[in-house]
Design a protein around this motif. Structure first.
Motif, mmCIF file in Angstrom:
data_model
loop_
_atom_site.group_PDB
_atom_site.id
_atom_site.type_symbol
_atom_site.label_atom_id
_atom_site.label_comp_id
_atom_site.label_asym_id
_atom_site.label_seq_id
_atom_site.Cartn_x
_atom_site.Cartn_y
_atom_site.Cartn_z
ATOM 1 N N ARG A 145 0.843 -1.213 0.000
ATOM 2 C CA ARG A 145 0.000 0.000 0.000
ATOM 3 C C ARG A 145 0.870 1.252 0.000
ATOM 4 N NH1 ARG A 145 -4.452 3.094 -0.854
ATOM 5 N NH2 ARG A 145 -4.944 4.465 0.878
ATOM 6 N N TRP A 146 1.875 1.289 0.877
ATOM 7 C CA TRP A 146 2.751 2.462 0.948
ATOM 8 C C TRP A 146 3.530 2.632 -0.353
ATOM 9 C CZ3 TRP A 146 7.900 3.677 0.556
ATOM 10 C CH2 TRP A 146 8.283 4.943 1.016
ATOM 11 N N ARG A 184 2.788 1.514 -3.494
ATOM 12 C CA ARG A 184 1.931 1.916 -4.618
ATOM 13 C C ARG A 184 1.537 3.383 -4.528
ATOM 14 N NH1 ARG A 184 -0.295 -3.403 -3.952
ATOM 15 N NH2 ARG A 184 -1.832 -2.566 -2.485
ATOM 16 N N SER A 185 1.239 3.826 -3.316
ATOM 17 C CA SER A 185 0.852 5.224 -3.135
ATOM 18 C C SER A 185 1.993 6.162 -3.491
ATOM 19 C CB SER A 185 0.406 5.452 -1.686
ATOM 20 O OG SER A 185 -0.024 6.793 -1.496
ATOM 21 N N ASN A 186 3.232 5.761 -3.151
ATOM 22 C CA ASN A 186 4.372 6.634 -3.429
ATOM 23 C C ASN A 186 4.841 6.546 -4.879
ATOM 24 O OD1 ASN A 186 5.680 8.242 -1.052
ATOM 25 N ND2 ASN A 186 4.815 6.366 -0.160
ATOM 26 N N ARG A 238 1.933 9.107 -5.996
ATOM 27 C CA ARG A 238 2.011 10.432 -5.367
ATOM 28 C C ARG A 238 3.201 10.461 -4.417
ATOM 29 N NH1 ARG A 238 -2.973 8.596 -5.585
ATOM 30 N NH2 ARG A 238 -2.754 7.669 -3.510
ATOM 31 N N VAL A 261 0.211 8.982 2.967
ATOM 32 C CA VAL A 261 -0.463 7.768 2.517
ATOM 33 C C VAL A 261 -1.624 7.486 3.467
ATOM 34 C CG1 VAL A 261 -0.228 5.305 2.033
ATOM 35 C CG2 VAL A 261 1.702 6.850 1.607
ATOM 36 N N GLU A 321 -5.686 2.374 4.987
ATOM 37 C CA GLU A 321 -6.760 1.663 4.302
ATOM 38 C C GLU A 321 -7.045 0.363 5.034
ATOM 39 O OE1 GLU A 321 -7.927 -0.013 -0.152
ATOM 40 O OE2 GLU A 321 -5.824 0.239 0.410
#
Length: 408
Positions: free
Chosen positions: A74-75, A77-79, A82, A87, A90
């Protein structure tokens, strides 16, 4: 040399375009992390005495590993999308399940320390990535500053969200008959002097007489709904009109049947459900002892990592004594069996059956539904593969084959 500094806006660090580009490159790298990285995070999150209750429970341990991996991805993919931005936490289905399971096991928010220790390892691994991206000390400083805030805030937000979910789950569990059953079972398992009549009323289950405890679990959360039907099938096949069930987690049940363990039939391996069975016991003491044996059996099956459908405590008792050191156990099997350890299953099964039947070739051929001469040929083939003659290592070979059987 251009100096890059972290600029604060509303307490969140604002990174330069160059630093954002580095964060994106690093995040892309950990979207496909080396296996040893993931294992290091898992080992840290499940290590230590405070985490023993989670590490010893296969369902909770699996949920923790899945959540660790989900948080890491999750971290990252978010970075990639963006870089350098906050982040959002979720609550994925795996995370919600983990929170619910922790509460149902009677654990509190201190169990979330697993994610803090995982964070410290993830941070050290991320620093290695950062040092591989740039050798500019000022740019590296900004990269590390932004990353530290980003990772720690993401974990803080995730832990806060899980804590809130656990409080909600705990509120739900403190109401209704499930909470009463759970409380009564907990007292019985702790050996508290709860009056047997009162316990039977709370449980809706007779404590006098025989009990066989079972643990049913699945490694696939989407199959959790089948646990109740599997428990029903076991109770029906055992001829039991009643059973006691406690929901231990979203993917596991604790079950007691008022019957002898010999009446419990085996499930088809294709069912996707594993079942650990304790010995039959009498009265409250038997209720308690059988359950702890079922839990011990579950842990052994999970350690061995090989699905076997229904497994009884006596099936794995010998193997459990050897599993204190998996490395030593593996070495013992290899040294004892040599090439036989890699032989076809029919050959291994023949030798194991022959030894279990006191080296009686005729009885082994009957048990294996094969000709006596076939058994003799297979034993001769085993002799060729073993490091030492079978008559000199019979006991060791029997034990090693038993380990191999359950290890898969």
């Amino acid at each position: 040399m251009e100096v890059h500094t972290v600029r604060m806006s509303d307490t969140w660090p604002s990174a330069s375009p160059e630093t954002k580009a580095l964060i994106r490159r690093g995040a892309e790298l950990i979207l496909d992390p080396p296996e040893q990285w993931i294992q290091a995070i898992h080992d840290a999150s499940l290590g230590g005495l405070r985490m023993k209750a989670i590490a010893d429970d296969p369902v909770l341990a699996d949920a923790t590993r899945r959540t660790n991996l989900a948080n890491t991805m999750r971290w990252a993919r978010s970075n990639v999308l963006r870089p350098g931005e906050r982040v959002p936490a979720e609550l994925t289905p795996d995370i919600l399940t983990a929170a619910r399971d922790l509460v149902r096991r009677g654990l509190d928010e201190s169990a979330l320390d697993a994610f803090r220790t995982a964070q410290s390892v993830a941070w050290r691994l991320w620093m290695k990535v950062c040092f591989s991206l740039t050798d500019d000390p000022d740019q590296l400083r900004e990269l590390l500053d932004v990353s530290l805030v980003s990772i720690s805030t993401f974990i803080d937000d995730t832990v806060d969200a899980m804590s809130e979910r656990m409080r909600s789950e705990r509120h739900e569990l403190t109401r209704g008959t499930h909470a009463q059953r759970r409380e009564a079972v907990a007292l019985l398992l702790e050996g508290a002097p709860i009056p047997i009549d009162r316990a039977e009323i709370q449980l809706g289950y007779r404590l006098r007489g025989p009990h066989t405890a079972l643990v049913l679990w699945t490694h696939h959360p989407d199959q959790a709904a089948t646990l109740e039907s599997a428990a029903d099938a076991l109770a029906t096949s055992a001829g039991c009109a009643s059973r006691l069930t406690v929901v231990a987690s979203a993917a596991s049940l604790w079950v007691w049947l008022p019957t002898d363990e010999s009446s419990i039939e085996r499930l088809s391996p294709s069912s996707g459900i594993d079942v650990a069975v304790g010995r039959t016991g009498e009265g409250v003491d038997g209720f308690r002892a059988s359950h702890f044996q079922a839990l011990a059996t579950q842990r052994i099956v999970a350690q061995l990592g090989s699905p076997h459908g229904v497994v009884r405590f006596d099936d794995v008792r010998l193997v459990s004594l050897l599993m204190a050191s998996p490395d030593d156990t593996a070495a013992f099997v290899d040294e004892t069996l040599g090439e036989l350890a890699r032989a076809e299953p029919t050959l291994l099964d023949t030798v194991r059956t022959w030894i279990s039947l006191q080296c009686n070739t005729s009885r082994a051929s009957e048990a294996l539904y094969t000709h006596r001469n076939t058994v003799i040929r297979r034993l001769a083939r085993a002799e060729e593969l073993l490091p030492r003659p079978l008559d000199e290592s019979l006991l060791d070979v029997g034990v090693a084959l038993e380990v191999l059987r359950w290890r898969g």
